[in-house]
Scaffold this active site. Structure first.
Site, PDB file in Angstrom:
ATOM      1  N   ASN A   9       0.988  -1.127  -0.191  1.00 31.35           N
ATOM      2  CA  ASN A   9       0.178  -0.040  -0.271  1.00 31.35           C
ATOM      3  C   ASN A   9       1.012   1.248  -0.053  1.00 31.35           C
ATOM      4  O   ASN A   9       1.588   1.604   1.104  1.00 31.35           O
ATOM      5  CB  ASN A   9      -0.875   0.006   1.407  1.00 31.35           C
ATOM      6  CG  ASN A   9      -1.510   1.321   1.371  1.00 31.35           C
ATOM      7  OD1 ASN A   9      -1.966   2.062   0.503  1.00 31.35           O
ATOM      8  ND2 ASN A   9      -2.387   1.327   2.379  1.00 31.35           N
ATOM      9  N   LYS A  11       0.280   4.294  -0.360  1.00 32.77           N
ATOM     10  CA  LYS A  11      -0.479   5.404   0.254  1.00 32.77           C
ATOM     11  C   LYS A  11      -0.368   6.553  -0.582  1.00 32.77           C
ATOM     12  O   LYS A  11       0.010   6.569  -1.749  1.00 32.77           O
ATOM     13  CB  LYS A  11       0.074   5.679   1.670  1.00 32.77           C
ATOM     14  CG  LYS A  11      -0.175   4.345   2.432  1.00 32.77           C
ATOM     15  CD  LYS A  11       0.025   4.669   4.126  1.00 32.77           C
ATOM     16  CE  LYS A  11      -0.070   3.238   4.801  1.00 32.77           C
ATOM     17  NZ  LYS A  11      -0.101   3.308   6.046  1.00 32.77           N
ATOM     18  N   HIS A  96      -9.358   1.137   4.785  1.00 33.90           N
ATOM     19  CA  HIS A  96      -8.367   1.579   5.609  1.00 33.90           C
ATOM     20  C   HIS A  96      -8.392   2.401   6.813  1.00 33.90           C
ATOM     21  O   HIS A  96      -9.296   3.431   6.660  1.00 33.90           O
ATOM     22  CB  HIS A  96      -7.058   1.967   4.416  1.00 33.90           C
ATOM     23  CG  HIS A  96      -5.788   1.867   4.916  1.00 33.90           C
ATOM     24  ND1 HIS A  96      -5.223   2.988   6.032  1.00 33.90           N
ATOM     25  CD2 HIS A  96      -4.808   0.979   5.005  1.00 33.90           C
ATOM     26  CE1 HIS A  96      -4.233   2.813   6.237  1.00 33.90           C
ATOM     27  NE2 HIS A  96      -3.692   1.456   5.922  1.00 33.90           N
ATOM     28  N   GLU A  98      -6.961   4.863   7.487  1.00 34.74           N
ATOM     29  CA  GLU A  98      -6.817   6.079   7.343  1.00 34.74           C
ATOM     30  C   GLU A  98      -7.974   6.756   6.729  1.00 34.74           C
ATOM     31  O   GLU A  98      -8.357   7.875   7.082  1.00 34.74           O
ATOM     32  CB  GLU A  98      -5.494   6.416   6.678  1.00 34.74           C
ATOM     33  CG  GLU A  98      -4.068   6.345   7.477  1.00 34.74           C
ATOM     34  CD  GLU A  98      -2.759   5.598   6.753  1.00 34.74           C
ATOM     35  OE1 GLU A  98      -2.797   5.594   5.472  1.00 34.74           O
ATOM     36  OE2 GLU A  98      -1.949   4.961   7.511  1.00 34.74           O
ATOM     37  N   GLU A 168      -5.622  -4.753  10.570  1.00 35.35           N
ATOM     38  CA  GLU A 168      -4.573  -3.891  10.943  1.00 35.35           C
ATOM     39  C   GLU A 168      -4.888  -3.150  12.203  1.00 35.35           C
ATOM     40  O   GLU A 168      -5.631  -2.281  12.200  1.00 35.35           O
ATOM     41  CB  GLU A 168      -4.457  -2.744   9.546  1.00 35.35           C
ATOM     42  CG  GLU A 168      -4.109  -3.503   8.376  1.00 35.35           C
ATOM     43  CD  GLU A 168      -3.674  -2.344   7.355  1.00 35.35           C
ATOM     44  OE1 GLU A 168      -2.342  -2.515   6.733  1.00 35.35           O
ATOM     45  OE2 GLU A 168      -4.118  -1.413   7.130  1.00 35.35           O
ATOM     46  N   GLY A 174       2.317   2.182  10.638  1.00 32.29           N
ATOM     47  CA  GLY A 174       3.346   3.451  10.722  1.00 32.29           C
ATOM     48  C   GLY A 174       4.008   3.828  11.833  1.00 32.29           C
ATOM     49  O   GLY A 174       4.673   4.831  12.043  1.00 32.29           O
ATOM     50  N   SER A 214       3.496  -2.196  10.426  1.00 27.96           N
ATOM     51  CA  SER A 214       4.839  -2.298  10.658  1.00 27.96           C
ATOM     52  C   SER A 214       5.514  -3.574  10.193  1.00 27.96           C
ATOM     53  O   SER A 214       6.286  -4.009  10.949  1.00 27.96           O
ATOM     54  CB  SER A 214       5.274  -1.632  12.007  1.00 27.96           C
ATOM     55  OG  SER A 214       4.572  -0.291  12.402  1.00 27.96           O
TER      56      SER A 214
HETATM   57  P1  PGA Z   1       2.903   0.353   7.769  1.00 31.60           P
HETATM   58  O1  PGA Z   1       1.484   0.351   7.107  1.00 31.60           O
HETATM   59  O2  PGA Z   1       3.471  -0.942   6.987  1.00 31.60           O
HETATM   60  O3  PGA Z   1       3.543   1.593   6.990  1.00 31.60           O
HETATM   61  O4  PGA Z   1       2.507   0.270   9.005  1.00 31.60           O
HETATM   62  C1  PGA Z   1       0.502  -0.401   6.702  1.00 31.60           C
HETATM   63  C2  PGA Z   1      -0.928  -0.170   6.518  1.00 31.60           C
HETATM   64  O5  PGA Z   1      -1.318   0.961   6.721  1.00 31.60           O
HETATM   65  O6  PGA Z   1      -1.446  -0.700   5.331  1.00 31.60           O
END
Ligand code: PGA
Length: 257
Positions: A9, A11, A96, A98, A168, A174, A214
Site C-alpha cells: 500500500n 499510500k 483502510h 486512514e 490492521e 506506521g 509495521s
Molecule cells: P505500515 O502501514 O506498514 O507503514 O505500518 C500498513 C498499512 O497501513 O497498510
C-alpha cells in the site's frame, strides 16, 4: 491451502518516476504468477495506468487504495469501479484505517464501496482494526465484530468468493510497533471464527486474512507463519524493493515449507 498475498500500500507516496522504478524492480523479482504467493501493489490513483503498464505480463498485480460506490456522475474527486478496472486494477483496498480515521468513513460507506466493488468485478481487501484505546479497554474483538458486520452487510458467500480481510491494528500502522505474533494470531483466529459463524467453515477456511502494521523483513516470516495469517498488507516497507522483496521472499519460503 490458502495462497499468500503480499500487498504493498503505497499510500500518498511516490511520483511517476519513483513508482515506475519500484514497479520495474518488483516485476523483475516476480516475472510470472506464482502458485504459492500473489504480489500486489496499490499506487496512488494518478499512477495506476503507468504502473499497470510497467508490470504487465509479470506476476505483479495492481490495486487501488480506495474507490467510490457510485458508477458515474457528479461526484467531484471520486473514482468509480469501472475506471479502476479500465486502468488495470484487479484489487481495491476498502476501509483502510486512514480512510476511517482521517477521512471519517463509516462502516455504512465502507459497505456501499464493498458492494459496488464486488458487483463490478474487483477483488476487495477489507481492512479492519482497533485503536490503541479499544485494545487497552478490552474492546478489540467487539470493534472487529462491528467493522465486519457493518462492512459485510448484505454480502453473500457467493459475493465474497474473492474477499480478502486485512487485520490492521491502528496502533501498529506506521508506528514501528508491530503486533506480536500472538496478538496477530489471536485477532486473525477471531476474525476467521466470525466468518465461520456468519457464513460457514468452508468459506472461512478459504478467506485470506492479511496482517498489516509495521511489517518489515525481520518480522514478516514470524507474522505470516501464524496459522491464520495469510499474507501482509505493507505500507512503509513496500516503498523500497530491498525491504519489500524480502517480505515476499518470506511468504515464498512459508508457501513451500
Ligand atoms: P505500515 O502501514 O506498514 O507503514 O505500518 C500498513 C498499512 O497501513 O497498510
Amino acid at each position: 491451502m490458502r495462497r499468500f498475498l503480499v500487498a504493498g500500500n503505497w499510500k500518498m507516496n511516490t511520483n511517476r518516476a519513483s513508482g515506475q522504478e519500484l514497479a520495474a524492480a518488483l516485476a523483475v523479482d516476480s516475472p510470472a504468477a506464482e502458485d504459492g504467493v500473489e504480489v500486489l501493489v496499490c499506487p496512488p490513483y494518478p499512477y495506476l495506468t503507468t504502473i499497470s503498464d510497467k508490470v504487465a505480463g509479470s506476476g505483479v498485480q495492481v490495486g487501488a487504495q480506495d474507490v467510490y460506490f457510485e458508477a458515474s456522475g457528479a461526484f467531484t474527486g471520486e473514482v468509480a469501479v469501472d475506471m479502476l478496472r479500465d486502468v488495470g486494477c484487479d484489487y481495491v483496498i476498502i476501509g483502510h484505517s486512514e480512510r476511517r480515521h482521517v477521512m471519517g468513513e463509516t462502516d455504512e460507506t465502507i459497505n456501499r464501496k464493498v458492494k459496488a466493488a464486488i458487483a463490478g468485478g474487483l477483488k476487495v481487501i477489507l481492512c479492519v482494526g482497533e485503536l490503541l484505546s479499544d485494545r487497552e479497554g478490552g474492546h478489540t474483538e467487539s470493534v472487529l465484530d462491528a467493522q465486519m458486520t457493518g462492512g459485510l452487510a448484505d454480502i453473500s458467500e457467493q459475493d465474497g468468493k474473492d474477499l480478502v480481510i486485512a487485520y490492521e491494528p491502528v496502533w501498529a500502522i506506521g508506528t514501528g510497533v508491530t503486533a506480536s505474533p500472538e496478538q496477530a494470531e489471536s485477532a486473525h483466529e477471531h476474525l476467521r471464527n466470525w466468518i465461520a459463524n456468519r457464513y460457514n467453515s468452508t468459506f472461512s477456511d478459504n478467506v485470506r486474512i492479511l496482517y498489516g502494521g509495521s511489517v518489515k523483513p525481520d518480522n514478516a516470516e514470524t507474522l505470516m507463519g501464524q496459522t491464520n495469517v495469510d499474507g501482509a498488507l505493507v505500507g512503509g516497507a513496500s516503498l523500497k524493493p530491498d525491504l519489500f522483496v524480502p517480505i515476499i521472499d518470506a511468504a515464498r519460503k512459508l508457501a513451500t515449507a
